[in-house]
Structure formats: C-alpha cells, structure tokens
Design a protein around this motif. Structure first.
Motif, PDB file in Angstrom:
ATOM      1  N   PHE A  91      45.604  41.081  39.576  1.00  0.00           N
ATOM      2  CA  PHE A  91      45.303  42.311  40.298  1.00  0.00           C
ATOM      3  C   PHE A  91      45.483  42.093  41.945  1.00  0.00           C
ATOM      4  CE2 PHE A  91      42.572  41.466  36.583  1.00  0.00           C
ATOM      5  CZ  PHE A  91      43.064  42.708  35.728  1.00  0.00           C
ATOM      6  N   TYR A  92      46.355  40.880  41.917  1.00  0.00           N
ATOM      7  CA  TYR A  92      46.683  40.745  43.348  1.00  0.00           C
ATOM      8  C   TYR A  92      47.352  41.918  44.105  1.00  0.00           C
ATOM      9  CZ  TYR A  92      47.482  36.692  46.561  1.00  0.00           C
ATOM     10  OH  TYR A  92      47.363  35.715  47.580  1.00  0.00           O
ATOM     11  N   GLU A  96      50.868  42.160  48.912  1.00  0.00           N
ATOM     12  CA  GLU A  96      50.853  40.563  49.283  1.00  0.00           C
ATOM     13  C   GLU A  96      51.419  39.734  48.206  1.00  0.00           C
ATOM     14  OE1 GLU A  96      48.944  39.510  51.988  1.00  0.00           O
ATOM     15  OE2 GLU A  96      48.682  41.821  52.362  1.00  0.00           O
ATOM     16  N   TYR A  97      52.136  40.552  47.255  1.00  0.00           N
ATOM     17  CA  TYR A  97      53.129  39.709  46.230  1.00  0.00           C
ATOM     18  C   TYR A  97      53.796  38.662  46.911  1.00  0.00           C
ATOM     19  CZ  TYR A  97      51.891  42.910  42.265  1.00  0.00           C
ATOM     20  OH  TYR A  97      51.358  43.728  41.448  1.00  0.00           O
ATOM     21  N   TRP A  98      54.473  38.792  48.011  1.00  0.00           N
ATOM     22  CA  TRP A  98      55.389  37.948  48.772  1.00  0.00           C
ATOM     23  C   TRP A  98      54.552  36.613  48.700  1.00  0.00           C
ATOM     24  CZ3 TRP A  98      53.686  35.752  53.439  1.00  0.00           C
ATOM     25  CH2 TRP A  98      52.694  36.471  54.194  1.00  0.00           C
ATOM     26  N   LEU A 141      47.392  31.874  48.998  1.00  0.00           N
ATOM     27  CA  LEU A 141      47.009  32.541  47.895  1.00  0.00           C
ATOM     28  C   LEU A 141      45.526  33.150  48.288  1.00  0.00           C
ATOM     29  CD1 LEU A 141      47.525  30.398  44.677  1.00  0.00           C
ATOM     30  CD2 LEU A 141      48.504  32.440  45.238  1.00  0.00           C
ATOM     31  N   TYR A 142      44.646  32.260  49.056  1.00  0.00           N
ATOM     32  CA  TYR A 142      43.254  32.838  49.216  1.00  0.00           C
ATOM     33  C   TYR A 142      43.390  33.579  50.661  1.00  0.00           C
ATOM     34  CZ  TYR A 142      38.342  33.054  49.946  1.00  0.00           C
ATOM     35  OH  TYR A 142      36.874  33.665  49.846  1.00  0.00           O
ATOM     36  N   GLY A 143      44.084  33.255  51.516  1.00  0.00           N
ATOM     37  CA  GLY A 143      44.184  33.819  52.838  1.00  0.00           C
ATOM     38  C   GLY A 143      42.982  33.475  53.586  1.00  0.00           C
ATOM     39  N   GLY A 144      42.898  34.537  54.448  1.00  0.00           N
ATOM     40  CA  GLY A 144      41.621  34.249  55.314  1.00  0.00           C
ATOM     41  C   GLY A 144      41.712  33.495  56.629  1.00  0.00           C
ATOM     42  N   VAL A 151      42.357  37.436  49.574  1.00  0.00           N
ATOM     43  CA  VAL A 151      42.056  37.809  48.149  1.00  0.00           C
ATOM     44  C   VAL A 151      41.302  36.924  47.614  1.00  0.00           C
ATOM     45  CG1 VAL A 151      43.762  38.367  46.527  1.00  0.00           C
ATOM     46  CG2 VAL A 151      44.854  38.481  48.995  1.00  0.00           C
ATOM     47  N   GLU A 152      40.092  37.747  47.007  1.00  0.00           N
ATOM     48  CA  GLU A 152      39.071  36.885  46.488  1.00  0.00           C
ATOM     49  C   GLU A 152      39.820  36.321  45.093  1.00  0.00           C
ATOM     50  OE1 GLU A 152      36.227  36.118  47.595  1.00  0.00           O
ATOM     51  OE2 GLU A 152      36.179  37.378  49.356  1.00  0.00           O
ATOM     52  N   THR A 153      39.269  35.439  44.640  1.00  0.00           N
ATOM     53  CA  THR A 153      39.895  34.724  43.390  1.00  0.00           C
ATOM     54  C   THR A 153      39.792  35.799  42.163  1.00  0.00           C
ATOM     55  OG1 THR A 153      37.765  33.514  42.939  1.00  0.00           O
ATOM     56  CG2 THR A 153      39.765  32.327  44.185  1.00  0.00           C
ATOM     57  N   HIS A 154      38.833  36.561  42.071  1.00  0.00           N
ATOM     58  CA  HIS A 154      38.595  37.584  40.774  1.00  0.00           C
ATOM     59  C   HIS A 154      39.871  38.491  40.728  1.00  0.00           C
ATOM     60  CE1 HIS A 154      37.002  40.791  43.149  1.00  0.00           C
ATOM     61  NE2 HIS A 154      36.238  40.038  43.711  1.00  0.00           N
ATOM     62  N   LYS A 155      40.437  38.342  41.967  1.00  0.00           N
ATOM     63  CA  LYS A 155      41.694  39.219  41.847  1.00  0.00           C
ATOM     64  C   LYS A 155      42.986  38.609  41.492  1.00  0.00           C
ATOM     65  CE  LYS A 155      40.441  42.848  45.381  1.00  0.00           C
ATOM     66  NZ  LYS A 155      40.732  43.166  46.556  1.00  0.00           N
ATOM     67  N   TRP A 156      42.665  37.299  41.339  1.00  0.00           N
ATOM     68  CA  TRP A 156      44.074  36.460  40.879  1.00  0.00           C
ATOM     69  C   TRP A 156      44.053  36.696  39.250  1.00  0.00           C
ATOM     70  CZ3 TRP A 156      43.723  30.879  43.481  1.00  0.00           C
ATOM     71  CH2 TRP A 156      43.502  31.162  45.084  1.00  0.00           C
TER      72      TRP A 156
END
Lengths: 367, 258
Positions: A91-92, A96-98, A141-144, A151-156
C-alpha cells in the motif's frame, strides 16, 4: 619368481558404459524392474507435465487489463500483471515507489558484487551491505528526514515487505546465533545457562505463537506511552526465533571441529576470540553452510506467517486480491505466482550455497 | 646423568627453562601424574619415553596448559603457570608444540598457517611474518608447497609444516608430542631429520617419542615414565646400555628386541 617390466597401456572404457546408449543402459534400463519403473515414471511425468505446460504457457493469456482478456481457457496471468504494482509495493504511495526501486537496485548491485568472484575490496562491500545499507534502507523506506514523506509501516506490503522481513531476519539471526552457540559451549556457567535457556525457550514455541504474543500480548505488558511498531515487533520475534535455530545449527558445526584444532590454536597463544574467529568459526561455518542456508530458506518462507497478525506480505496481499469481486476465480494463478516467487528466491539461495561449498573446499584428509 | 658425559658438542647453559616441582594431576579419581620433578636447562634435548598410558603426553601437555595440573608448581622461563590467563598466554608464546596429528588449520594455506600466530599474537606486520614463514618453510625443505592447503600434502610434509609453524613464533622451547607416531614409515625420517637439525642448532626440546635412534643421536637425557611417575632418568648411553630399574629393562627389551 615373477618380474614384470612392461607397462600396460591405458585403454578406453568399453562402449556399453559410455555415450548416450551406455548412460541409458546404466541409469534407466539396468534391470527389467528398473525398465518398468522408468516407463511408469516417464508416463506419469508425460501425463502431468504436458497439460501443466499447456495451461501455463500455451493456453494462457498474458496481456490485457481486465478479466475479459482471459478467453483462452488456460492460466489468466493478466490478473497478476494488472496487480503487479500492489504485489510488489503493497500500500506504499504510488508517488514514492521510486524509493523502493532504488533499494531494489542497490540490493541487486550489492548481491551481484558479493557473488562475483573478481570484485575488489569485497570485505568493504560486505561491511557496507551489513551496516550502512540497512540504515539507508530504513531512512528511504520510512522517510521522515531529508525531506522525504513519512510512510508508516502499516502501508508497507507485498514483496518489499517480505524482503524486509527476510533480509533483516537473515542478517540479524546469523550473528546472534553465533554468539548463542558460543555461549552455550562456554566454560562460564552463567553465560552457558542463559544461552541454553534462551535457545530452548524460543525453539520450544511455535513461530505463530511468538508472533501473536508480539502483536497482542506485548502491548499489555509495556506502558502505553511506549508504542512499539507492529512490524518491529514481528521482526524481533522472527529474528530471535530464527537465531535460536541458527545457534543449534552452528553448535553442531562447532562440535564437528576436532579437538586438535582448538589445542593447536591454544598452543600458538591465540586468545579465545582469535581462536574462535580465525580458526574454529571459519571451519564450523563452512561445514554448516547447508544447515545455515536451510535455516535461511525456512526463515524466508516463514515470513509469510506475519499475515496472521495483519501484516500484508506477498502471500497476504495476493490472498487479499483474490477476494476482489472483479477477479473471483483466479486463485490458482495467484497462489502459483506466490509459490513461483518464493521458489525463485529460495532456489537461488540453495544454488549459491552449493557454489560456496565447492569454492571453500580445500582438500580431503585435513585434520 | 651429569652433563659432562654428554658426547655431543651442543651447548647447555645453566639457565633453567622449565621447572616442575612435585607436579600432580588427576583425571577424576585416576592419578595420572605423581610427584613429577624435572628441571630442563636451556639448550637441553630431552626424550621422554614409556608405555602408553604412562602419563608422558599428559606431562608435556601440562607445560603449556593444554591440561591443567592440580598440585605442584610449573615454572616456564620466569613465568609461573597458574590460572592467570596472562601468564598462560606468555608461556604459550614462548613454548612451541608439535602434535601427533599435526593439527594444521585445513582452511588456511601452508603459508597462512605459519604466518597466522606471528601476525595475530605477536602483531608482526603481515609482510614480515610471511617472509619469516618462508624462511622456516625453507628450513623444513618445503618452500614450494607454501601456497597449497594442508589437505594436499603428505603426512610427513604436514608435520614439517607444523614444525615450521611453531618455529615462526620464535619459541624458547619446543615440545614434541609423538611427532612421528601417525606417519607412514617412509616419512618418519624426513621429520626426524628436521628435528635433529633443530637440536643441533641448540633449541631446547622435550620430545615424547618412541624413536630410540633419535634419542641416541640427539638427546642429552632420556626420561622413562611409567604409571604417572618418572622411573628413570639418565644420559642416553647409560640409559640404553645399562638401565637400572626392572621396568626400564623390560620396556627396552620390548621395544628394541627385533
């Protein structure tokens, strides 16, 4: 008295044992019973592999964007290709796929560089892969930070989540396993008891139970302010579980090293850690490559268990896609795809381990 | 017994290298070493013999703490061997050991086997350590095998590498624990030749061996052990021609007869 001064010439082997005919005769038709077996097995393979091949490749549909494209009666791979992005990125956010793509490329380059024999400065690349790469991965992956959106981990999810779980598990469980194995063989009673209890505790509990505990029970025990990420909890659970298995595999390797190796290292004045690091572990790890890779493969496949605590790894996300009303009835394609992806990764690991074993083999009769 | 009787011209100094005072050791309830007293001077070549199970291997393995003694004192150089890890490490740096089964490191080449301890224990720079290793490999006459793995060498060659590996640490004393017992007969000589050469250069050596020819050629003292005790100790001529104790006479008649 017998004296034989003539040297007999080398002759080629008789033709019935060489060439295609010879091979067939020795391997497939050596006795009437084997001939019958060969024919029966051949028939079974023929009658299953041909229809399967036809379903997968010949009668199948590959291009299109809805189920209407699937008319040939074989496999409908359109289902997979339409949903491919979701299967890989979960669900990323699409924009931000890049970030994930960069990591895939880096990972491929690192693995390629480590596998290719002629790479210079392999040690540094390995060190980079084990230290800097995970940190970079986390920030990407997480960003910030660095202006990247969080991108919160529940979207991974999807394949990228499966790889995160598997790689973290593999990279972390090997060193922890080594220390646990050394600890279990230590002379110091406290260290030995701790390691033994730790290993037996984690080995004695099913992974599903550990994942449930990590996701349901752990939050009950820690104060509310501390909010452990669900993914982090699953990662810790998987890593500790697999390091217990890894420890026992490595302990087997340590026990197989002859006592003389320890004594020779001692007699030369090597300290405990040098003895272990330079003499014992390199040999123990070498003989345990099949066992270690076996554990890695098990770990890779076990990551799919996280679906029961609501993380969407590759299997879970494909399963979710199967319940899409627009695509009902394509579960065989979905599961076949998941199986194929898992197989590719696990088979690669297995091949690489065989290559390593051959490469590290330094001759027989050594003690 | 006195050193003047020694026929060879090899020098023996007054400096005591190894001293054992009333050393005792048990395996469980089994008393393996009983009141061992021994003084080894710098430059001495001592051969220890005796039937199997007599404690001769155990005794020399106590000297570098591969086995722990439970009573008595062992002093190597000027260091007392006790549970202090520092002392144990000091002693192990100065005492080289050659094993019956060679115990080379199979995952390292011959050269790496030899250079490993100097690099990691003595902190010698790699280049220098490898040059020293080559020098000793030449001395044991196998410089051409330097880049092979131990598994590719014959038993005799492996044992010579093991000797070179110990020598690379520049030890003060060399211990040999039945160095030729695991070798095929035609390879024993090449190892003994290296050991004889080493003795002639003045190395302090303690050899557990059944090679009585070697004992006659290089030893300046022969020690006979049985049942965990030193039964007899004499210079080789006297020891072989005029053994005092009955046990020694029996042992010698068993190994020399045929």
């Amino acid at each position: 008295m017998i004296v034989n001064d003539t040297k007999l010439p080398d002759l080629p082997p008789p033709s019935s044992t060489s060439g295609i005919i010879g091979w067939l005769r020795i391997n497939l038709f050596s006795t009437p019973f084997y001939s019958v077996l060969t024919l029966v097995v051949g028939y079974l393979l023929w009658s299953t592999l041909i229809p399967a091949f036809q379903w997968i490749f010949i009668d199948s549909d590959w291009v299109g964007d809805s189920r209407d494209a699937c008319t040939s009666g074989g496999a409908c791979w359109v289902f997979i290709s339409v949903r491919m992005d979701q299967f890989i990125y979960g669900f990323y956010p699409e924009t931000e796929y890049w970030r994930i793509n960069i990591l895939f490329v880096m990972l491929a380059l690192l693995i390629g560089a480590l596998i290719y024999e002629g790479t210079p400065k392999k040690g540094w690349i390995a060190a980079f892969a084990l230290t800097a790469f995970p940190v970079i991965s986390f920030f990407l992956l997480y960003g910030g930070s660095f202006g990247l959106e969080v991108v919160e981990t529940h979207k991974w999810g999807g394949l990228s989540l499966t790889l995160v779980l598997a790689l973290v598990g593999i990279v972390a469980s090997l060193p922890i396993g080594i220390f646990l194995a050394l600890g279990r063989r230590s002379n110091m009673t406290a260290v030995r008891s701790f390691c033994t209890v730790f290993i037996e505790m984690w080995r004695g509990v099913p992974l599903i139970t550990i994942l449930f505990m990590a996701s349901v029970m752990l939050p009950l025990f820690v104060p509310e302010e501390i909010d452990f990420d669900k993914l982090l909890r699953a990662l810790i659970g998987i890593t500790l579980f697999q390091s217990a298995y890894m420890a026992e595999v490595i302990r087997g390797g340590l026990q197989a090293i002859p006592k003389g190796q320890y004594e020779a290292a001692d007699a030369l004045g090597l300290s405990y850690w040098k003895k272990m690091g330079l003499i014992v572990l390199p040999q123990a790890l070498k003989i345990m490559i099949p066992g270690i890779v076996n554990t890695f493969i098990a770990l890779f496949k076990d990551t799919s268990l996280v679906l029961i605590i609501g993380l969407f790894d590759l299997l879970a996300i494909v399963q979710a896609a199967l319940s899409d009303p627009k695509w009902l009835g394509y579960s065989i394609e979905g599961y076949a795809f998941v199986a194929f992806v898992f197989w590719v990764f696990c088979f690669s690991m297995s091949r690489y381990s065989q290559y390593l074993e051959r490469k590290l083999h330094t001759g027989h009769g050594a003690r | 017994m006195s050193e003047e009787n020694n026929s060879s011209a090899m020098d023996i100094s007054d400096k005591v290298m190894i001293e054992l005072n009333n050393v005792n050791k048990w395996y469980g309830n089994f008393h393996v070493l009983k009141d061992i007293n021994l003084k080894v001077h710098k430059g001495e070549r001592i051969v220890v013999c005796g039937p199997s199970g007599s404690g001769k291997s155990t005794m020399i393995r106590c000297l570098n703490r591969l086995e722990e003694h439970q009573a008595g004192d062992i002093i190597v150089g000027s260091t007392v061997l006790n549970n202090d890890l520092k002392n144990i490490e000091t002693i192990r740096r100065e005492v080289g050991m050659v094993f019956q089964h060679f115990n080379l490191f199979p995952h390292l080449t011959v050269l790496e086997n030899c250079a490993l301890a100097p690099i990691w224990v003595r902190k010698t720079p790699r280049k220098e350590a490898e040059a020293t290793a080559m020098k000793f490999l030449e001395r044991v006459k196998i410089p051409d095998q330097a880049h092979k793995y131990p598994g590719q060498l014959s038993g005799g060659q492996q044992q010579r590498v093991a000797i070179a590996r110990s020598l690379c640490m520049n030890p003060e004393v060399m211990l040999f624990d039945e160095p030729t017992s695991a070798l095929d007969p035609e390879m024993i000589k090449e190892v003994l030749d290296v050991m004889i050469e080493l003795a002639q250069e003045g190395m302090t050596m303690i050899c557990v061996t059944h090679e009585m020819g070697f004992a006659k050629t290089v030893a300046n003292r022969v020690i006979f052990m049985d049942g965990g005790q030193i039964i007899e100790e004499n210079e080789p001529n006297e020891f072989f021609n005029n053994p005092q104790s009955e046990r020694t006479q029996l042992f010698l008649s068993q190994i020399l007869e045929h």
